[in-house]
Write an enzyme that holds these catalytic residues in place. Sequence first.
Site, short mmCIF file in Angstrom:
data_model
loop_
_atom_site.label_atom_id
_atom_site.label_comp_id
_atom_site.label_asym_id
_atom_site.label_seq_id
_atom_site.Cartn_x
_atom_site.Cartn_y
_atom_site.Cartn_z
N HIS A 185 8.86 4.13 -8.96
CA HIS A 185 8.72 3.08 -9.75
C HIS A 185 8.56 3.58 -11.17
CE1 HIS A 185 7.62 0.60 -5.75
NE2 HIS A 185 8.70 0.61 -6.20
N GLU A 188 5.21 3.55 -13.57
CA GLU A 188 3.89 4.12 -12.89
C GLU A 188 3.72 5.56 -13.63
OE1 GLU A 188 4.30 3.31 -8.74
OE2 GLU A 188 4.67 1.16 -9.23
N ARG A 243 10.49 -1.53 -13.31
CA ARG A 243 10.06 -0.95 -12.10
C ARG A 243 11.26 -0.12 -11.44
NH1 ARG A 243 6.57 -2.12 -7.38
NH2 ARG A 243 7.98 -2.49 -5.58
O1 0X9 Z 1 5.36 -2.10 -3.49
C1 0X9 Z 1 5.22 -0.77 -3.45
O2 0X9 Z 1 6.53 -0.20 -3.15
C2 0X9 Z 1 4.03 -0.10 -3.57
N1 0X9 Z 1 2.95 -0.69 -4.58
S1 0X9 Z 1 3.55 -0.63 -6.07
O3 0X9 Z 1 2.68 -1.41 -6.74
N2 0X9 Z 1 3.17 0.83 -6.59
O4 0X9 Z 1 4.74 -0.97 -6.27
C3 0X9 Z 1 3.32 -0.03 -2.20
C4 0X9 Z 1 4.08 0.37 -1.13
C5 0X9 Z 1 3.20 0.59 0.23
N3 0X9 Z 1 3.72 0.40 1.31
C6 0X9 Z 1 3.90 -0.89 1.91
N4 0X9 Z 1 3.25 -1.69 1.33
N5 0X9 Z 1 4.48 -0.96 2.95
ZN ZN Z 2 4.83 1.84 -6.90
#
Ligand code: 0X9
Ligand code: ZN
Length: 522
Positions: A185, A188, A243
């Site tokens: 992303h 980040e 993102r």
């Molecule tokens: O949404 C995502 O891809 C991750 N969070 S973020 O805020 N950095 O975008 C989390 C991914 C973790 N995996 C699952 N929730 N399945």
């Molecule tokens: Zn992320």
Amino acid sequence: MRIRWTNQLCGLTVALTTVAAIAAPPEGIETTRARYDDQVVVRVNVETAQDLRFMLQVSPDPWSHRVGIGGPVDFRVSSEHLADMAAAGLEFDVIIEDLQGLIDAESARLANRDDDNVIAGTFFDEYKTYTEISDYIDTLVALRPDLAERVELGTSLRGRAISGIRITNGTPGDRPAVLIHGCQHAREWITVMVNTYIADAFIRNYDTDAEIRALLDETEWIIVPIVNPDGYEYTWTDERLWRKNRRSWYGVDLNRNWGYKWGGEGSSGFRFSETYRGSAPFSEPETQALRDFFEANPHIGGHVDIHSYSQLILQPWGYTAALPPAHELIDQIGSQMAADIFAVHGRVYVNGPSYTTIYPASGVAPDWTYGDQGVLAYTYELRDTGQFGFILPPDQIIPNAEEVLPAMITLGTEVARVRDPLTLSVSTLTAGQPASMTSGDAMADARVYFVYSVTGPGSVYAPLLGTDLGLANPALAGVALSDGSGSAVYNFTVPGGTSGTTVWLQAAQYGTTSPVEQATIN
Ligand code: 0X9
Ligand code: ZN
């Protein structure tokens, strides 16, 4: 209804006036960049499905923390929606009131960086561009060509190299490996710096730090700071909160594009969505490059996909609330890593399965590396818990990296142990008498499974253990917990009337087994 405001603001009117007051771009800030003047970040107590639907309508962009029903969720919203949210009965805090102000301060700081500061400080005092990170990989390799080499995993959609560094005291491919990466992303930024810091620490401290030396003598590391170079560059030049990757005008969320349970819950089929999964599993060159690298390097036994923010250690699965076969082991290593992190600067990282700890998401990287490749896989969400979110001040780079480093060492150590064969010794077996099986070299304080066969050696895949057993028609004799040094003893009574029977015995833990032992019952 309850509304709480941060920063001592005590009412809706005050908050809206304050936000309006910062709408004009400050002098010296390029106005071609995307601006977020009328926007704030809110933490909403999402209690019902209706609350969530409401927020997804008013917010273009759920941020991290937790999305789901029955917990706090962060959203970037236009401040004009605050009154509607309050009217709809939502409870929320404004956690970032001056989003554009944070971004402006960051751009001003970066624009004023002078070389003297960069030289006087360390590399990790400030965020670095794609090119600076790429050059730094060369700097690190040049410091220790005996330990490190540059690796190119592939090329992004818009032609940028996806580069990494491979570090080991040995021949690449010979030892169990851990692959870590940041910046699937784009926004980040902290993940880029923390990955690079880990590589830096391994290389600079190999000679002086016994723990790092032991780790690199035993394991191999592949560190890829920027998986999404096009998106990362774009956040520096055009849109700080971008993102996805840079496919066409819309972009694909790379962390919904991996080919395990692709297309399921927590991913979107709509191009404008921040969680757009792409047109097919692995449709994007960035995820293809990583997939191909994992497939070409089956000695990789550990994987961390590093994100921000929320301070979490997330385990498979993302696509379902069901727990995976190796849950116990994955959970145990996860809590050890959380404890390692806490011990450094007292930051709490919550360890748990992705689906329930953050939110459902399908097509995520660790689901594929674990589900398809049998790799011990985690997602980290780094600092902070929402005070600055993605616009984390640079003075947190070093502390954030310092706390993650020992967790990585734990993971590497456990991956090496999981890949090492167990030992097994069996006491004399006499029908009707007590006997014992002892295994060594197991993971500390974890379950060891003792299996037997009366048919003979063979090969059977045991999904619970993620490995092949060397027995035909295996049966479970029992389970014992290993001690702190990885030794487990299983005591049992040999069934009466079995004299003369030959048995084949084996100890097993996730990802590894002992040699098969043969014994005849007296
Ligand atoms: O949404 C995502 O891809 C991750 N969070 S973020 O805020 N950095 O975008 C989390 C991914 C973790 N995996 C699952 N929730 N399945
Ligand atoms: Zn992320």
